[in-house]
Design an enzyme around this catalytic site. Structure first.
Site, PDB file in Angstrom:
ATOM      1  N   LYS A 200     -10.407  -7.166   8.579  1.00 15.51           N
ATOM      2  CA  LYS A 200      -9.231  -6.422   8.110  1.00 15.51           C
ATOM      3  C   LYS A 200      -9.671  -5.015   7.712  1.00 15.51           C
ATOM      4  O   LYS A 200     -10.684  -4.858   7.033  1.00 15.51           O
ATOM      5  CB  LYS A 200      -8.627  -7.141   6.889  1.00 15.51           C
ATOM      6  CG  LYS A 200      -7.666  -6.271   6.068  1.00 15.51           C
ATOM      7  CD  LYS A 200      -6.914  -7.088   5.039  1.00 15.51           C
ATOM      8  CE  LYS A 200      -6.197  -6.191   4.036  1.00 15.51           C
ATOM      9  NZ  LYS A 200      -5.317  -6.942   3.133  1.00 15.51           N
TER      10      LYS A 200
ATOM     11  N   LYS B 143      -8.501  -1.744   5.552  1.00  6.16           N
ATOM     12  CA  LYS B 143      -7.537  -1.188   4.595  1.00  6.16           C
ATOM     13  C   LYS B 143      -7.144   0.206   5.053  1.00  6.16           C
ATOM     14  O   LYS B 143      -7.991   1.109   5.119  1.00  6.16           O
ATOM     15  CB  LYS B 143      -8.205  -1.138   3.213  1.00  6.16           C
ATOM     16  CG  LYS B 143      -7.467  -0.399   2.127  1.00  6.16           C
ATOM     17  CD  LYS B 143      -6.068  -0.903   1.900  1.00  6.16           C
ATOM     18  CE  LYS B 143      -6.021  -2.348   1.464  1.00  6.16           C
ATOM     19  NZ  LYS B 143      -4.679  -2.870   1.259  1.00  6.16           N
TER      20      LYS B 143
ATOM     21  N   ASP C  57      -3.918  -2.769   7.337  1.00  2.95           N
ATOM     22  CA  ASP C  57      -2.992  -2.824   6.202  1.00  2.95           C
ATOM     23  C   ASP C  57      -2.732  -1.430   5.624  1.00  2.95           C
ATOM     24  O   ASP C  57      -3.478  -0.966   4.766  1.00  2.95           O
ATOM     25  CB  ASP C  57      -3.596  -3.737   5.112  1.00  2.95           C
ATOM     26  CG  ASP C  57      -2.717  -3.845   3.884  1.00  2.95           C
ATOM     27  OD1 ASP C  57      -1.563  -3.369   3.925  1.00  2.95           O
ATOM     28  OD2 ASP C  57      -3.176  -4.418   2.874  1.00  2.95           O
TER      29      ASP C  57
ATOM     30  N   ASN D 241      -0.495  -0.603   3.627  1.00  2.00           N
ATOM     31  CA  ASN D 241       0.143  -0.727   2.305  1.00  2.00           C
ATOM     32  C   ASN D 241       1.475   0.032   2.210  1.00  2.00           C
ATOM     33  O   ASN D 241       1.705   0.784   1.251  1.00  2.00           O
ATOM     34  CB  ASN D 241      -0.808  -0.302   1.180  1.00  2.00           C
ATOM     35  CG  ASN D 241      -1.718  -1.433   0.734  1.00  2.00           C
ATOM     36  OD1 ASN D 241      -2.945  -1.274   0.720  1.00  2.00           O
ATOM     37  ND2 ASN D 241      -1.165  -2.584   0.389  1.00  2.00           N
TER      38      ASN D 241
ATOM     39  N   GLU E 117      -0.280  -5.609   8.551  1.00  2.00           N
ATOM     40  CA  GLU E 117       0.101  -5.982   7.178  1.00  2.00           C
ATOM     41  C   GLU E 117       0.872  -4.840   6.517  1.00  2.00           C
ATOM     42  O   GLU E 117       0.378  -3.702   6.473  1.00  2.00           O
ATOM     43  CB  GLU E 117      -1.198  -6.287   6.426  1.00  2.00           C
ATOM     44  CG  GLU E 117      -1.006  -6.926   5.080  1.00  2.00           C
ATOM     45  CD  GLU E 117      -2.351  -7.334   4.474  1.00  2.00           C
ATOM     46  OE1 GLU E 117      -3.239  -7.817   5.215  1.00  2.00           O
ATOM     47  OE2 GLU E 117      -2.520  -7.150   3.255  1.00  2.00           O
TER      48      GLU E 117
ATOM     49  N   ASN F 167       1.942  -8.641   1.454  1.00  2.00           N
ATOM     50  CA  ASN F 167       1.752  -8.961   0.047  1.00  2.00           C
ATOM     51  C   ASN F 167       2.524  -7.940  -0.786  1.00  2.00           C
ATOM     52  O   ASN F 167       2.283  -7.775  -1.974  1.00  2.00           O
ATOM     53  CB  ASN F 167       0.278  -8.952  -0.366  1.00  2.00           C
ATOM     54  CG  ASN F 167      -0.378  -7.600  -0.240  1.00  2.00           C
ATOM     55  OD1 ASN F 167      -0.802  -7.223   0.851  1.00  2.00           O
ATOM     56  ND2 ASN F 167      -0.467  -6.847  -1.330  1.00  2.00           N
TER      57      ASN F 167
ATOM     58  N   ASP G  67      -1.294 -15.282  -3.447  1.00  2.00           N
ATOM     59  CA  ASP G  67      -2.358 -14.843  -4.355  1.00  2.00           C
ATOM     60  C   ASP G  67      -2.044 -15.554  -5.661  1.00  2.00           C
ATOM     61  O   ASP G  67      -0.984 -15.303  -6.257  1.00  2.00           O
ATOM     62  CB  ASP G  67      -2.300 -13.318  -4.520  1.00  2.00           C
ATOM     63  CG  ASP G  67      -3.383 -12.785  -5.447  1.00  2.00           C
ATOM     64  OD1 ASP G  67      -3.757 -13.493  -6.407  1.00  2.00           O
ATOM     65  OD2 ASP G  67      -3.848 -11.654  -5.223  1.00  2.00           O
TER      66      ASP G  67
ATOM     67  N   HIS H  69      -4.077 -12.909  -0.219  1.00  2.00           N
ATOM     68  CA  HIS H  69      -4.347 -11.522  -0.601  1.00  2.00           C
ATOM     69  C   HIS H  69      -5.466 -11.491  -1.635  1.00  2.00           C
ATOM     70  O   HIS H  69      -5.718 -12.473  -2.329  1.00  2.00           O
ATOM     71  CB  HIS H  69      -3.050 -10.956  -1.199  1.00  2.00           C
ATOM     72  CG  HIS H  69      -3.222  -9.733  -2.010  1.00  2.00           C
ATOM     73  ND1 HIS H  69      -3.374  -9.750  -3.375  1.00  2.00           N
ATOM     74  CD2 HIS H  69      -3.274  -8.430  -1.647  1.00  2.00           C
ATOM     75  CE1 HIS H  69      -3.500  -8.506  -3.816  1.00  2.00           C
ATOM     76  NE2 HIS H  69      -3.438  -7.699  -2.786  1.00  2.00           N
TER      77      HIS H  69
ATOM     78  N   ASN I 151      -7.725  -8.728  -4.588  1.00  2.00           N
ATOM     79  CA  ASN I 151      -8.126  -7.468  -5.220  1.00  2.00           C
ATOM     80  C   ASN I 151      -9.573  -7.636  -5.658  1.00  2.00           C
ATOM     81  O   ASN I 151     -10.107  -8.739  -5.580  1.00  2.00           O
ATOM     82  CB  ASN I 151      -7.261  -7.202  -6.460  1.00  2.00           C
ATOM     83  CG  ASN I 151      -5.974  -6.483  -6.103  1.00  2.00           C
ATOM     84  OD1 ASN I 151      -5.994  -5.447  -5.454  1.00  2.00           O
ATOM     85  ND2 ASN I 151      -4.853  -7.041  -6.515  1.00  2.00           N
TER      86      ASN I 151
HETATM   87  O1  GKR Z   1      -8.187  -2.920  -3.687  1.00  2.00           O
HETATM   88  O2  GKR Z   1      -7.693  -1.014  -2.774  1.00  2.00           O
HETATM   89  C1  GKR Z   1      -7.511  -2.222  -2.928  1.00  2.00           C
HETATM   90  C2  GKR Z   1      -6.415  -2.888  -2.143  1.00  2.00           C
HETATM   91  O3  GKR Z   1      -5.616  -1.893  -1.558  1.00  2.00           O
HETATM   92  C3  GKR Z   1      -5.581  -3.779  -3.010  1.00  2.00           C
HETATM   93  O4  GKR Z   1      -5.163  -3.087  -4.150  1.00  2.00           O
HETATM   94  C4  GKR Z   1      -4.374  -4.347  -2.319  1.00  2.00           C
HETATM   95  O5  GKR Z   1      -3.592  -5.005  -3.265  1.00  2.00           O
HETATM   96  O6  GKR Z   1      -5.933  -5.630  -0.993  1.00  2.00           O
HETATM   97  C5  GKR Z   1      -4.668  -5.391  -1.307  1.00  2.00           C
HETATM   98  C6  GKR Z   1      -3.705  -5.535  -0.172  1.00  2.00           C
HETATM   99  O7  GKR Z   1      -3.952  -6.329   0.687  1.00  2.00           O
HETATM  100  O8  GKR Z   1      -2.653  -4.891  -0.165  1.00  2.00           O
HETATM  101 MG    MG Z   2      -2.038  -5.939   1.740  1.00  2.00          MG
END
Ligand code: GKR
Ligand code: MG
Length: 431
Positions: A199, A201, A230, A232, A255, A278, A302, A329, A331
């Site tokens: 995955k 980010k 992802d 976000n 995601e 999530n 989660d 999910h 953190n």
């Molecule tokens: O830890 O930076 C991070 C992630 O972006 C986290 O805050 C997210 O909640 O991993 C997470 C996600 O899947 O959205």
């Molecule tokens: Mg996510």
């Protein structure tokens, strides 16, 4: 009821753990991630532990329920949850627009439930997975979780580069901004942990760059390794459809490309790639909207944010009923959370995807057994009673001290980002 079984003490210990400078949609990780360790002790001295994301707001709320929790029977989780619900007002208990969940009640449910299950497992001499109905698998698969990473603020504080570091330890200390650096990060992480899904980010750079990184990963790893991205929820629907099309057939799932169930449903109709979330379906109250609109294919549970392990088991049932896939999910977290995640991952009947974990990014531990080991990307379900992990009290003391020294009271990735890019602001939708 024998008094010996009831809860006599509740200890709340905030800790700060070193965290690398990981970039995300909300900014940059701070030098320390906050966690809170909860310990419940029965009159006859049986201790149960849990770990949740830390913040002053949640810790203060936990302090207010000490009187509610003490005196209860850890087997009576339904009653305990009812008492907690009456104690913590759900009013103004909002998830928030960040990638992570800020609701107090779900954190508190999770903290108390997991610690109670640790106790009751010890009483019955059974692992937590058995209290959830028993194992569907002996090992739980996880995915490599890649991050763009940038020196300059965030995790550099408290991190001095170790010139002798090798493998993943070295990669963790390096900046990674370009697609080839992300591919290298993936190679080292997969080599060391054996992950078989990846995955990335996103939500950090323009979608063009992130899609380029995904395509570079595909080129390097081939179609046998499933990939996920992802952003976000930082993309608007047209951006998500446009860039989503460039990744059709390449992603296992996309995601949270966009914000909200309506937008997710719109993008889902336009793409063949499954969508996961999530961020838009994050509580039982969101399920009717999810079904009505068709906002996602996969829900990332989660236990910290869905109110505990048993709630996630209920979610698994619902997800199955309505044709949603289920994954998990994560953190930044330590081994107590990982133990709970593994028990849950083993108990969920249909585990459709390898779970998320930030664990490889962490360099400190609070469990006496030492860091969990991954083989072929999976973790064996602990077989001791309860969670099967115990508190390293010395480490707990050190990490608690670190909490006081770092002076952080909540996660704020925007402030860290502003240290390297003055004026930077978190935008709920950027592209
Ligand atoms: O830890 O930076 C991070 C992630 O972006 C986290 O805050 C997210 O909640 O991993 C997470 C996600 O899947 O959205
Ligand atoms: Mg996510």
């Amino acid at each position: 009821m024998k008094k010996g079984l009831t809860i006599k003490e509740m200890h709340i210990t905030p800790i700060a753990i070193k965290d690398p400078p990981l970039l995300n949609a909300a900014g940059l990780h701070a030098p320390y991630a906050l966690r809170t360790i909860i310990e419940l002790v029965t009159h006859d001295g049986i201790s149960g532990i849990s770990e949740i994301p830390g913040s002053k707001v949640v810790n203060d709320s936990l302090e207010t329920v000490v009187d509610t929790v003490t005196g209860t029977d850890p087997f009576h989780l339904n009653k305990i949850m009812e008492l907690l619900k009456n104690r913590i007002s759900a009013e103004s208990d909002q998830r928030g627009i960040q990638p992570w969940d800020k609701r107090r009640l779900v954190h508190i449910f999770s903290a108390i439930e997991v610690a109670c299950l640790d106790i009751t497992g010890k009483v019955c001499e059974r692992p937590v997975v058995d209290l959830l109905g028993g194992k569907h698998r002996d090992r739980v698969p996880f995915a490599a979780y890649l991050f763009y990473k940038r020196e300059g603020a965030g995790g550099t504080l408290g991190f001095s580069k170790d010139p002798d570091a090798e493998g993943w330890a070295a990669a963790r200390q390096e900046q990674a901004l370009e697609p080839d650096e992300i591919v290298r990060q993936a190679e080292v992480m997969c080599r060391e942990y054996g992950f078989q899904s990846i995955k990335l980010k996103g939500g950090v750079y323009h979608p063009e760059n992130e899609v380029e990184a995904v395509l570079a990963l595909r080129k390097a790893f081939g179609p046998e390794i499933p990939l996920r991205l992802d952003p976000n929820a930082l993309w608007n629907p047209d951006t998500a459809v446009g860039y989503g099309k460039k990744m059709e057939g390449v992603l296992e799932y996309l995601e949270d490309p966009v914000r909200g169930q309506e937008n997710m449903a719109r993008v889902r109709k336009a793409l063949k790639t499954p969508l996961a979330t999530n961020m838009c379906t994050t509580s039982f109250e969101d399920i009717p909207g999810s079904i009505r609109l068709g906002s996602e294919d996969i829900i990332l549970c989660d236990h910290h944010f869905w109110g505990g392990l048993r709630s996630c088991m209920q979610l698994a049932r619902l997800a199955n009923t309505f044709g949603r896939g289920l994954s998990m999910h994560s953190n930044s977290h330590l081994g107590i959370s990982l133990a709970a995640m593994v028990h849950l991952g083993a108990a969920i009947p249909q585990l459709d995807y390898a779970l998320d974990t930030h664990y490889p990014w962490q360099s400190e531990e609070v469990i006496a057994e030492g860091p969990f080991t991954f083989e072929d990307g999976s973790v064996a379900v602990p077989d001791g009673p309860g969670l099967g992990v115990t508190l390293d009290r010395k480490a707990l003391g050190v990490l608690h001290e670190q909490y006081h020294e770092c002076c952080l009271t909540e996660r704020d990735d925007e402030i860290e980002m502003q240290k390297i890019q003055p004026g930077w602001t978190f935008l709920p939708v950027r592209w």
